[in-house]
Design a protein around this motif. Sequence first.
Motif, mmCIF file in Angstrom:
data_model
loop_
_atom_site.group_PDB
_atom_site.id
_atom_site.type_symbol
_atom_site.label_atom_id
_atom_site.label_comp_id
_atom_site.label_asym_id
_atom_site.label_seq_id
_atom_site.Cartn_x
_atom_site.Cartn_y
_atom_site.Cartn_z
ATOM 1 N N GLN A 117 -31.531 77.416 55.258
ATOM 2 C CA GLN A 117 -30.693 77.901 56.354
ATOM 3 C C GLN A 117 -29.571 78.763 55.776
ATOM 4 O O GLN A 117 -29.036 78.455 54.706
ATOM 5 N N ILE A 118 -29.238 79.816 56.485
ATOM 6 C CA ILE A 118 -28.111 80.659 56.073
ATOM 7 C C ILE A 118 -26.851 80.192 56.792
ATOM 8 O O ILE A 118 -26.847 80.007 58.008
ATOM 9 N N GLN A 134 -24.305 81.962 52.462
ATOM 10 C CA GLN A 134 -24.840 80.875 51.639
ATOM 11 C C GLN A 134 -26.218 80.467 52.135
ATOM 12 O O GLN A 134 -26.457 80.404 53.347
ATOM 13 N N CYS A 135 -27.124 80.190 51.184
ATOM 14 C CA CYS A 135 -28.469 79.715 51.509
ATOM 15 C C CYS A 135 -28.520 78.220 51.200
ATOM 16 O O CYS A 135 -28.355 77.815 50.036
ATOM 17 N N CYS A 182 -33.090 84.291 53.533
ATOM 18 C CA CYS A 182 -33.125 83.809 52.155
ATOM 19 C C CYS A 182 -34.357 82.946 51.950
ATOM 20 O O CYS A 182 -34.984 82.469 52.915
ATOM 21 N N GLN A 183 -34.686 82.739 50.690
ATOM 22 C CA GLN A 183 -35.865 81.971 50.304
ATOM 23 C C GLN A 183 -35.565 81.346 48.950
ATOM 24 O O GLN A 183 -34.752 81.866 48.182
ATOM 25 N N ALA A 184 -36.210 80.228 48.654
ATOM 26 C CA ALA A 184 -35.946 79.547 47.384
ATOM 27 C C ALA A 184 -37.250 79.223 46.670
ATOM 28 O O ALA A 184 -38.279 79.013 47.303
ATOM 29 N N SER A 196 -35.868 81.661 55.574
ATOM 30 C CA SER A 196 -34.952 81.142 56.579
ATOM 31 C C SER A 196 -35.033 81.957 57.862
ATOM 32 O O SER A 196 -35.631 83.040 57.898
ATOM 33 N N ALA A 197 -34.420 81.433 58.902
ATOM 34 C CA ALA A 197 -34.230 82.228 60.117
ATOM 35 C C ALA A 197 -33.273 83.377 59.786
ATOM 36 O O ALA A 197 -32.402 83.241 58.917
ATOM 37 N N PRO A 198 -33.419 84.521 60.433
ATOM 38 C CA PRO A 198 -32.560 85.665 60.100
ATOM 39 C C PRO A 198 -31.111 85.466 60.544
ATOM 40 O O PRO A 198 -30.828 84.785 61.525
#
Length: 255
Positions: A117-118, A134-135, A182-184, A196-198
């Motif tokens: 989540q952002i 932040q992610c 973002c992605q991890a 994540s959702a935009p």
Amino acid sequence: MERFKILVLTVAVCAQAMSQDSTTESPVQISKPKITVNPDHGVLYNTESVTLSCEISEGPPGLQYDWYKDSKDLGQHQRSITVNENGKYECKGKRRETRSEKSDVYTLTLKALPKPQIQSAWTEAFTGEEVSLQCLIPNDSENWTYMWFRGSDKIVSGAESNMKGNSLTLSVQSSHDGEYVCQAELHHRKVTTEKSAPHSLTVKALPKPQIQSEWTEAFTGEEVSLQCLIPNDSENWTYMWFRAQTRLSPVLNQT
């Protein structure tokens, strides 16, 4: 002569008896197997595969193996198998008619990948401002590496975009307007979360204020009023005044 024949016959019978005794095998003993897993991460995800091995500490060479998942025979007979499904796994070893007891159950639990989540209070910014995103992956202690995207373009660190840990800091330019995701991913493992959702960021150009006053001339001793206006803007601005490039003090609020 007759005596010699009897002696030869006796020797032959003894030799045959010894040969039969030498081919008699002692009972085969196979110890209880133990299942080991590789890789043995604390948490495994449903995009990963793991190798289960049926370890037997004592047993004859040439063992075969039977594998079971949720009590059903998998029909696999090698010592190690690769799996990627949740379940309760067991194994046993065998040689001819001799079988070991089953191993203790190994329960394989593969978790669904988390969705990051952002988090940011910024949805609008003016060029020149510094914005931080932040992610976050809630309730997770894995050592993730974070990636950021604006639209479909992957962001790299540079003068205007700085990535550190799970944070992205922007020195806002007009090109930063858009949707961020973002992605991890996990170090040394082929594990990548979904995106994540935009999070939308609208970038505005800095407005140009206007001075409004009826005064263009004044005599000494008169009181003159000037107003600094930013049309069609509801921001809570703090105003600064300058005379001939020199900033006036104190800072005044609007007028």
